[in-house]
Design a protein around this motif. Structure first.
Motif, PDB file in Angstrom:
ATOM      1  N   VAL A  82     -27.113 -11.190  -2.282  1.00  0.00           N
ATOM      2  CA  VAL A  82     -26.665 -11.979  -1.126  1.00  0.00           C
ATOM      3  C   VAL A  82     -25.365 -12.692  -1.478  1.00  0.00           C
ATOM      4  CG1 VAL A  82     -27.163 -14.069   0.222  1.00  0.00           C
ATOM      5  CG2 VAL A  82     -28.886 -12.282   0.028  1.00  0.00           C
ATOM      6  N   GLY A  83     -25.319 -13.317  -2.658  1.00  0.00           N
ATOM      7  CA  GLY A  83     -24.102 -13.986  -3.095  1.00  0.00           C
ATOM      8  C   GLY A  83     -22.947 -13.021  -3.259  1.00  0.00           C
ATOM      9  N   TYR A  84     -23.246 -11.830  -3.757  1.00  0.00           N
ATOM     10  CA  TYR A  84     -22.197 -10.813  -3.949  1.00  0.00           C
ATOM     11  C   TYR A  84     -21.603 -10.407  -2.605  1.00  0.00           C
ATOM     12  CZ  TYR A  84     -19.972  -6.385  -5.189  1.00  0.00           C
ATOM     13  OH  TYR A  84     -19.067  -5.363  -5.351  1.00  0.00           O
ATOM     14  N   PHE A  85     -22.455 -10.100  -1.632  1.00  0.00           N
ATOM     15  CA  PHE A  85     -21.956  -9.653  -0.338  1.00  0.00           C
ATOM     16  C   PHE A  85     -21.312 -10.807   0.447  1.00  0.00           C
ATOM     17  CE2 PHE A  85     -25.143  -6.216  -1.038  1.00  0.00           C
ATOM     18  CZ  PHE A  85     -24.235  -5.161  -1.043  1.00  0.00           C
ATOM     19  N   ALA A  86     -21.738 -12.032   0.160  1.00  0.00           N
ATOM     20  CA  ALA A  86     -21.122 -13.193   0.802  1.00  0.00           C
ATOM     21  C   ALA A  86     -19.787 -13.542   0.152  1.00  0.00           C
ATOM     22  CB  ALA A  86     -22.058 -14.395   0.737  1.00  0.00           C
ATOM     23  N   GLY A  87     -19.459 -12.856  -0.959  1.00  0.00           N
ATOM     24  CA  GLY A  87     -18.197 -13.116  -1.645  1.00  0.00           C
ATOM     25  C   GLY A  87     -18.152 -14.482  -2.292  1.00  0.00           C
ATOM     26  N   ARG A 188     -22.505 -14.492  10.073  1.00  0.00           N
ATOM     27  CA  ARG A 188     -21.699 -14.357  11.291  1.00  0.00           C
ATOM     28  C   ARG A 188     -20.628 -13.288  11.145  1.00  0.00           C
ATOM     29  NH1 ARG A 188     -22.748 -14.947  16.472  1.00  0.00           N
ATOM     30  NH2 ARG A 188     -20.808 -14.923  17.640  1.00  0.00           N
ATOM     31  N   GLU A 189     -19.916 -13.322  10.036  1.00  0.00           N
ATOM     32  CA  GLU A 189     -18.829 -12.366   9.845  1.00  0.00           C
ATOM     33  C   GLU A 189     -19.351 -10.937   9.758  1.00  0.00           C
ATOM     34  OE1 GLU A 189     -16.696 -13.739   6.425  1.00  0.00           O
ATOM     35  OE2 GLU A 189     -15.412 -15.078   7.625  1.00  0.00           O
ATOM     36  N   THR A 190     -20.494 -10.744   9.117  1.00  0.00           N
ATOM     37  CA  THR A 190     -21.062  -9.398   9.011  1.00  0.00           C
ATOM     38  C   THR A 190     -21.460  -8.877  10.386  1.00  0.00           C
ATOM     39  OG1 THR A 190     -21.887  -9.863   6.779  1.00  0.00           O
ATOM     40  CG2 THR A 190     -22.870  -7.989   7.928  1.00  0.00           C
ATOM     41  N   LEU A 211     -19.350   0.607  22.188  1.00  0.00           N
ATOM     42  CA  LEU A 211     -19.250  -0.756  21.699  1.00  0.00           C
ATOM     43  C   LEU A 211     -20.607  -1.223  21.169  1.00  0.00           C
ATOM     44  CD1 LEU A 211     -17.402  -3.237  21.397  1.00  0.00           C
ATOM     45  CD2 LEU A 211     -18.371  -4.062  23.545  1.00  0.00           C
ATOM     46  N   GLY A 212     -20.624  -1.685  19.925  1.00  0.00           N
ATOM     47  CA  GLY A 212     -21.862  -2.165  19.332  1.00  0.00           C
ATOM     48  C   GLY A 212     -22.688  -1.082  18.667  1.00  0.00           C
ATOM     49  N   VAL A 213     -22.350   0.200  18.846  1.00  0.00           N
ATOM     50  CA  VAL A 213     -23.081   1.275  18.177  1.00  0.00           C
ATOM     51  C   VAL A 213     -22.345   1.545  16.864  1.00  0.00           C
ATOM     52  CG1 VAL A 213     -24.024   3.600  18.395  1.00  0.00           C
ATOM     53  CG2 VAL A 213     -23.694   2.192  20.415  1.00  0.00           C
ATOM     54  N   CYS A 214     -22.565   0.650  15.918  1.00  0.00           N
ATOM     55  CA  CYS A 214     -21.800   0.685  14.679  1.00  0.00           C
ATOM     56  C   CYS A 214     -22.717   0.905  13.483  1.00  0.00           C
ATOM     57  CB  CYS A 214     -21.005  -0.609  14.525  1.00  0.00           C
ATOM     58  SG  CYS A 214     -19.786  -0.847  15.826  1.00  0.00           S
ATOM     59  N   GLN A 215     -22.118   0.964  12.311  1.00  0.00           N
ATOM     60  CA  GLN A 215     -22.879   1.307  11.118  1.00  0.00           C
ATOM     61  C   GLN A 215     -22.381   0.505   9.930  1.00  0.00           C
ATOM     62  OE1 GLN A 215     -21.738   5.461  11.140  1.00  0.00           O
ATOM     63  NE2 GLN A 215     -20.260   5.143   9.490  1.00  0.00           N
ATOM     64  N   VAL A 216     -23.197   0.491   8.894  1.00  0.00           N
ATOM     65  CA  VAL A 216     -22.807  -0.122   7.634  1.00  0.00           C
ATOM     66  C   VAL A 216     -23.290   0.789   6.508  1.00  0.00           C
ATOM     67  CG1 VAL A 216     -24.907  -1.523   7.407  1.00  0.00           C
ATOM     68  CG2 VAL A 216     -22.806  -2.259   6.303  1.00  0.00           C
ATOM     69  N   ARG A 217     -22.502   0.853   5.443  1.00  0.00           N
ATOM     70  CA  ARG A 217     -22.850   1.684   4.292  1.00  0.00           C
ATOM     71  C   ARG A 217     -22.853   0.794   3.051  1.00  0.00           C
ATOM     72  NH1 ARG A 217     -22.278   7.234   3.858  1.00  0.00           N
ATOM     73  NH2 ARG A 217     -20.927   7.227   5.711  1.00  0.00           N
ATOM     74  N   ARG A 249     -31.982  -7.264  10.892  1.00  0.00           N
ATOM     75  CA  ARG A 249     -32.089  -6.004  10.138  1.00  0.00           C
ATOM     76  C   ARG A 249     -30.780  -5.695   9.417  1.00  0.00           C
ATOM     77  NH1 ARG A 249     -35.647  -4.445  14.406  1.00  0.00           N
ATOM     78  NH2 ARG A 249     -33.939  -3.810  15.771  1.00  0.00           N
ATOM     79  N   LEU A 250     -29.673  -5.969  10.083  1.00  0.00           N
ATOM     80  CA  LEU A 250     -28.368  -5.742   9.465  1.00  0.00           C
ATOM     81  C   LEU A 250     -28.199  -6.614   8.222  1.00  0.00           C
ATOM     82  CD1 LEU A 250     -25.397  -4.894   9.230  1.00  0.00           C
ATOM     83  CD2 LEU A 250     -24.859  -6.597  10.994  1.00  0.00           C
ATOM     84  N   ILE A 251     -28.481  -7.899   8.340  1.00  0.00           N
ATOM     85  CA  ILE A 251     -28.295  -8.820   7.217  1.00  0.00           C
ATOM     86  C   ILE A 251     -29.209  -8.449   6.057  1.00  0.00           C
ATOM     87  CG2 ILE A 251     -28.595 -11.210   6.494  1.00  0.00           C
ATOM     88  CD1 ILE A 251     -26.053 -10.598   8.166  1.00  0.00           C
ATOM     89  N   ALA A 252     -30.438  -8.030   6.347  1.00  0.00           N
ATOM     90  CA  ALA A 252     -31.371  -7.665   5.277  1.00  0.00           C
ATOM     91  C   ALA A 252     -30.990  -6.344   4.614  1.00  0.00           C
ATOM     92  CB  ALA A 252     -32.789  -7.575   5.831  1.00  0.00           C
ATOM     93  N   PHE A 253     -30.329  -5.467   5.365  1.00  0.00           N
ATOM     94  CA  PHE A 253     -30.078  -4.124   4.855  1.00  0.00           C
ATOM     95  C   PHE A 253     -29.235  -4.107   3.585  1.00  0.00           C
ATOM     96  CE2 PHE A 253     -27.242  -0.419   4.630  1.00  0.00           C
ATOM     97  CZ  PHE A 253     -28.188   0.568   4.419  1.00  0.00           C
TER      98      PHE A 253
END
Length: 344
Positions: A82-87, A188-190, A211-217, A249-253
């Motif tokens: 979490v800290g890593y992805f939060a920078g 929020r930023e994610t 719009l909003g049909v996005c992805q994360v890797r 779900r996005l934040i946990a992923f």
């Protein structure tokens, strides 16, 4: 062996194979791509500190003569990520040293200071945990829940024995957010990035079909698509958003799928590079590798597993300005016992 409820007690036990062992089946069913286990699920043994039911279940698993169970688990792996992805280098340091104890120290009016050395912080955290285990466990639940956007209402609902009221949960969560404001900023930023908000805010063309049909890797290549990260409402000519059904779900992923990739990578390394150690593995439990080895080989097994599991991850480069090296690594702790219930 099958089990059944008879005369107000359980008769039987876990089904076992011809080798006398319990065999489950791993799946990737969770949305975050964590490993799960079914038929039976040995990853979710009844929990609770000092839980009698948990101990009863774990006492069913005993080593054969001449063998001993070993286990090594990652220390605060999801919090570190979490800290890593939060920078946030501050949060990564907190997670590695003991972010739960840090929050608990503030709840107990004996606050730790990040100006202290790592040695002094670890000593203070150990004292805090020993001083009030109830407050420590409260802080732990607040940290995990808040990192994944759990609301005070949900915290109270899930842990009524921990949070006396919604107001109490909100007070503790509010303190946590004051100590680490970068966590909510990351949330929020994610969500804005994955939802496509910037296109809307910058006046770009809006395609209602995409719009909003996005992805994360994640850094290991795991891909996940999200369809309702933010809900939008236009009020007096200006767009306003609230978190949608996919936000949590996005934040946990990212942290959970990355943690899953890290333990799979370690397991693969042990199996192929150190096959005699790999063949001692018996179970993976989220962030823990659990095995069975002869007494004579125990020390070597623990040393090899530590070397592999604590290696740096080239997939997770660090900003040189953080002063934490070139790549992220995560510490581990080892446990040993003759039965699953006696690991220590």
């Amino acid at each position: 062996m099958t089990s059944e409820w008879r005369d107000n007690r359980i008769i039987g036990g876990f089904p076992t194979g011809a080798d006398g062992r319990v065999h489950g089946t791993f799946t990737h069913n969770p949305s975050t791509l964590r490993l799960s286990l079914v038929d039976p699920n040995l990853q979710t043994i009844p929990r609770g500190r000092g839980s009698e039911v948990q101990r009863w279940v774990k006492e069913c698993f005993v080593c054969p003569p001449g063998k001993v169970f070993w286990a090594r688990d990652y220390s605060g792996i999801e919090a570190v990520l979490v800290g890593y992805f939060a920078g946030s280098p501050t949060y990564v340091r907190a997670a590695k040293l003991g972010v739960h104890a840090f929050l608990a120290s503030h709840l107990l009016d004996d606050p730790a200071d990040w100006g202290w050395s790592d040695v002094d912080l670890k000593g203070h955290f150990a004292q805090i945990k020993e001083r009030d285990l109830v407050v420590y466990d409260t802080a732990k639940r607040c940290v995990h829940g808040s990192n994944y956007m759990m609301t005070p209402n949900k915290m109270r609902f899930e842990y009524p024995e921990t949070f006396a009221s919604i107001k109490d949960a909100a007070r503790i969560q509010g303190l946590y957010h004051e100590l680490f404001p970068e966590i909510r900023l990351w949330h929020r930023e994610t969500c804005q990035r994955v939802d496509g908000t910037r296109s809307r805010e910058e006046g770009g063309a809006i395609d209602p079909w995409t719009l909003g049909v996005c992805q994360v890797r994640n850094p290991f290549g795991y891909l996940h698509r999200f369809y309702n990260v933010l809900d939008w409402e236009k009020i007096e000519g200006k767009w306003y958003s609230t978190y949608g059904t996919d936000a949590k779900r996005l934040i946990a992923f990212l942290p959970q799928s990355t943690a899953a990739a890290i333990i799979k990578k370690a397991g693969r390394e042990l199996w192929y590079q150190y096959p005699w150690v790999g063949q001692t593995m018996r179970l993976w439990i989220h962030d823990e590798i659990f095995g069975e080895v002869s007494h004579a080989d125990l020390d070597t097994c623990l040393a090899v597993s530590q070397e592999v599991m604590e290696a740096e991850h080239k997939e997770l480069p660090l900003d040189p300005a953080w002063g934490m090296g070139s790549y992220l690594s995560i510490g581990t702790e080892a446990k040993v016992g003759k039965s699953w219930a006696e690991m220590g």
